[in-house]
Write a protein that holds these residues in place. Structure first.
Motif, PDB file in Angstrom:
ATOM      1  N   LEU A  24    -101.403  90.682  31.934  1.00 50.70           N
ATOM      2  CA  LEU A  24    -100.001  90.847  31.557  1.00 50.70           C
ATOM      3  C   LEU A  24     -99.095  90.108  32.534  1.00 50.70           C
ATOM      4  CD1 LEU A  24     -97.824  92.058  29.757  1.00 50.70           C
ATOM      5  CD2 LEU A  24     -97.923  94.124  31.155  1.00 50.70           C
ATOM      6  N   MET A  25     -99.356  90.227  33.824  1.00 54.37           N
ATOM      7  CA  MET A  25     -98.526  89.552  34.815  1.00 54.37           C
ATOM      8  C   MET A  25     -98.602  88.037  34.645  1.00 54.37           C
ATOM      9  SD  MET A  25     -98.582  89.690  38.979  1.00 54.37           S
ATOM     10  CE  MET A  25     -98.342  91.445  39.057  1.00 54.37           C
ATOM     11  N   ARG A  26     -99.793  87.539  34.380  1.00 56.48           N
ATOM     12  CA  ARG A  26     -99.966  86.098  34.187  1.00 56.48           C
ATOM     13  C   ARG A  26     -99.156  85.615  32.974  1.00 56.48           C
ATOM     14  NH1 ARG A  26    -104.951  86.077  34.881  1.00 56.48           N
ATOM     15  NH2 ARG A  26    -105.586  86.537  32.772  1.00 56.48           N
ATOM     16  N   LEU A  27     -99.254  86.323  31.861  1.00 57.47           N
ATOM     17  CA  LEU A  27     -98.494  85.948  30.667  1.00 57.47           C
ATOM     18  C   LEU A  27     -96.988  86.044  30.919  1.00 57.47           C
ATOM     19  CD1 LEU A  27    -100.570  87.751  27.906  1.00 57.47           C
ATOM     20  CD2 LEU A  27    -100.262  85.280  28.152  1.00 57.47           C
ATOM     21  N   ARG A  28     -96.591  87.118  31.590  1.00 55.37           N
ATOM     22  CA  ARG A  28     -95.168  87.352  31.854  1.00 55.37           C
ATOM     23  C   ARG A  28     -94.590  86.272  32.757  1.00 55.37           C
ATOM     24  NH1 ARG A  28     -92.810  89.529  35.876  1.00 55.37           N
ATOM     25  NH2 ARG A  28     -94.625  90.529  36.825  1.00 55.37           N
ATOM     26  N   LEU A  88     -95.782  83.248  33.331  1.00 54.48           N
ATOM     27  CA  LEU A  88     -95.825  81.934  32.676  1.00 54.48           C
ATOM     28  C   LEU A  88     -94.597  81.708  31.799  1.00 54.48           C
ATOM     29  CD1 LEU A  88     -99.568  81.584  31.612  1.00 54.48           C
ATOM     30  CD2 LEU A  88     -98.319  80.144  33.235  1.00 54.48           C
ATOM     31  N   ARG A  89     -94.035  82.800  31.283  1.00 49.30           N
ATOM     32  CA  ARG A  89     -92.850  82.717  30.424  1.00 49.30           C
ATOM     33  C   ARG A  89     -91.561  82.963  31.209  1.00 49.30           C
ATOM     34  NH1 ARG A  89     -97.066  81.710  28.199  1.00 49.30           N
ATOM     35  NH2 ARG A  89     -97.462  81.835  25.979  1.00 49.30           N
ATOM     36  N   PHE A  90     -91.684  83.098  32.536  1.00 48.65           N
ATOM     37  CA  PHE A  90     -90.531  83.353  33.412  1.00 48.65           C
ATOM     38  C   PHE A  90     -89.773  84.615  33.006  1.00 48.65           C
ATOM     39  CE2 PHE A  90     -91.310  78.768  33.417  1.00 48.65           C
ATOM     40  CZ  PHE A  90     -91.574  78.577  34.768  1.00 48.65           C
ATOM     41  N   VAL A  91     -90.519  85.650  32.636  1.00 50.14           N
ATOM     42  CA  VAL A  91     -89.951  86.939  32.262  1.00 50.14           C
ATOM     43  C   VAL A  91     -90.178  87.890  33.431  1.00 50.14           C
ATOM     44  CG1 VAL A  91     -90.127  88.890  30.649  1.00 50.14           C
ATOM     45  CG2 VAL A  91     -90.432  86.544  29.809  1.00 50.14           C
ATOM     46  N   THR A  92     -89.127  88.546  33.871  1.00 42.67           N
ATOM     47  CA  THR A  92     -89.255  89.501  34.975  1.00 42.67           C
ATOM     48  C   THR A  92     -89.771  90.838  34.432  1.00 42.67           C
ATOM     49  OG1 THR A  92     -87.021  90.389  34.757  1.00 42.67           O
ATOM     50  CG2 THR A  92     -87.298  88.442  36.188  1.00 42.67           C
ATOM     51  N   GLN A  93     -90.243  91.672  35.349  1.00 44.36           N
ATOM     52  CA  GLN A  93     -90.656  93.020  34.943  1.00 44.36           C
ATOM     53  C   GLN A  93     -89.480  93.762  34.327  1.00 44.36           C
ATOM     54  OE1 GLN A  93     -92.380  94.849  38.446  1.00 44.36           O
ATOM     55  NE2 GLN A  93     -94.453  94.332  37.759  1.00 44.36           N
ATOM     56  N   LYS A  94     -88.299  93.580  34.891  1.00 47.17           N
ATOM     57  CA  LYS A  94     -87.110  94.270  34.381  1.00 47.17           C
ATOM     58  C   LYS A  94     -86.777  93.800  32.966  1.00 47.17           C
ATOM     59  CE  LYS A  94     -82.363  95.622  35.318  1.00 47.17           C
ATOM     60  NZ  LYS A  94     -82.398  96.472  34.163  1.00 47.17           N
ATOM     61  N   GLU A  95     -86.830  92.502  32.731  1.00 50.73           N
ATOM     62  CA  GLU A  95     -86.540  91.983  31.391  1.00 50.73           C
ATOM     63  C   GLU A  95     -87.536  92.520  30.363  1.00 50.73           C
ATOM     64  OE1 GLU A  95     -84.572  87.650  32.501  1.00 50.73           O
ATOM     65  OE2 GLU A  95     -86.756  87.832  32.411  1.00 50.73           O
ATOM     66  N   LEU A  96     -88.800  92.552  30.741  1.00 51.92           N
ATOM     67  CA  LEU A  96     -89.808  93.074  29.820  1.00 51.92           C
ATOM     68  C   LEU A  96     -89.607  94.568  29.599  1.00 51.92           C
ATOM     69  CD1 LEU A  96     -92.249  92.454  28.088  1.00 51.92           C
ATOM     70  CD2 LEU A  96     -93.697  92.875  30.082  1.00 51.92           C
ATOM     71  N   LYS A 125     -91.539  88.536  23.118  1.00 53.37           N
ATOM     72  CA  LYS A 125     -91.037  88.282  24.472  1.00 53.37           C
ATOM     73  C   LYS A 125     -91.982  87.363  25.254  1.00 53.37           C
ATOM     74  CE  LYS A 125     -87.766  89.387  27.416  1.00 53.37           C
ATOM     75  NZ  LYS A 125     -86.407  88.938  27.202  1.00 53.37           N
ATOM     76  N   LEU A 126     -93.287  87.532  25.038  1.00 59.86           N
ATOM     77  CA  LEU A 126     -94.266  86.722  25.752  1.00 59.86           C
ATOM     78  C   LEU A 126     -94.639  85.455  24.985  1.00 59.86           C
ATOM     79  CD1 LEU A 126     -96.641  89.499  27.132  1.00 59.86           C
ATOM     80  CD2 LEU A 126     -94.735  88.363  28.284  1.00 59.86           C
ATOM     81  N   GLU A 127     -94.071  85.304  23.793  1.00 59.29           N
ATOM     82  CA  GLU A 127     -94.306  84.121  22.953  1.00 59.29           C
ATOM     83  C   GLU A 127     -95.789  83.905  22.693  1.00 59.29           C
ATOM     84  OE1 GLU A 127     -92.343  80.893  24.955  1.00 59.29           O
ATOM     85  OE2 GLU A 127     -90.429  81.934  24.974  1.00 59.29           O
ATOM     86  N   ILE A 128     -96.453  84.974  22.261  1.00 60.05           N
ATOM     87  CA  ILE A 128     -97.879  84.902  21.966  1.00 60.05           C
ATOM     88  C   ILE A 128     -98.157  85.558  20.620  1.00 60.05           C
ATOM     89  CG2 ILE A 128     -98.631  84.864  24.374  1.00 60.05           C
ATOM     90  CD1 ILE A 128     -99.228  87.857  24.140  1.00 60.05           C
ATOM     91  N   THR A 129     -99.368  85.321  20.115  1.00 59.74           N
ATOM     92  CA  THR A 129     -99.820  85.989  18.901  1.00 59.74           C
ATOM     93  C   THR A 129    -100.634  87.213  19.295  1.00 59.74           C
ATOM     94  OG1 THR A 129    -101.904  84.793  18.777  1.00 59.74           O
ATOM     95  CG2 THR A 129     -99.986  83.758  17.710  1.00 59.74           C
TER      96      THR A 129
END
Length: 83
Positions: free
Chosen positions: A9-13, A15-23, A57-61
């Motif tokens: 999860l951290m790797r995916l997050r 890679l998309r420049f998403v913070t823990q707070k945003e997620l 949010k993570l732009e994945i399937t």
């Protein structure tokens, strides 16, 4: 000192420049909850809406979503190293 491997999860997050707070905000959970998922301290129990939001949010399937969000287990690492 060896670096701890990143959780899936951290790797995916990151890679998309998403913070823990945003997620956390997008999923309606706390930052602590996201942190616990990434560290393997707890397992996500997502509603269908949260699941869809996570994928967007993570732009994945759904096929790209890992089965386990926490860090790789020592057994998994050993198995991967021997391949």
């Amino acid at each position: 000192m060896a670096k701890k491997p990143l959780s899936a999860l951290m790797r995916l997050r990151t890679l998309r420049f998403v913070t823990q707070k945003e997620l956390a905000d997008a999923l309606g959970v706390t930052v602590n909850t996201v942190s616990n998922w990434e560290s393997g301290r707890s397992i996500p129990k997502l509603t269908p809406f949260q699941y869809k939001t996570l994928l967007k949010k993570l732009e994945i399937t759904s096929d790209e979503l890992p089965d386990h969000f926490g860090p790789p287990s020592p057994m998994t690492e050993a198995t991967l190293d021997n391949q």
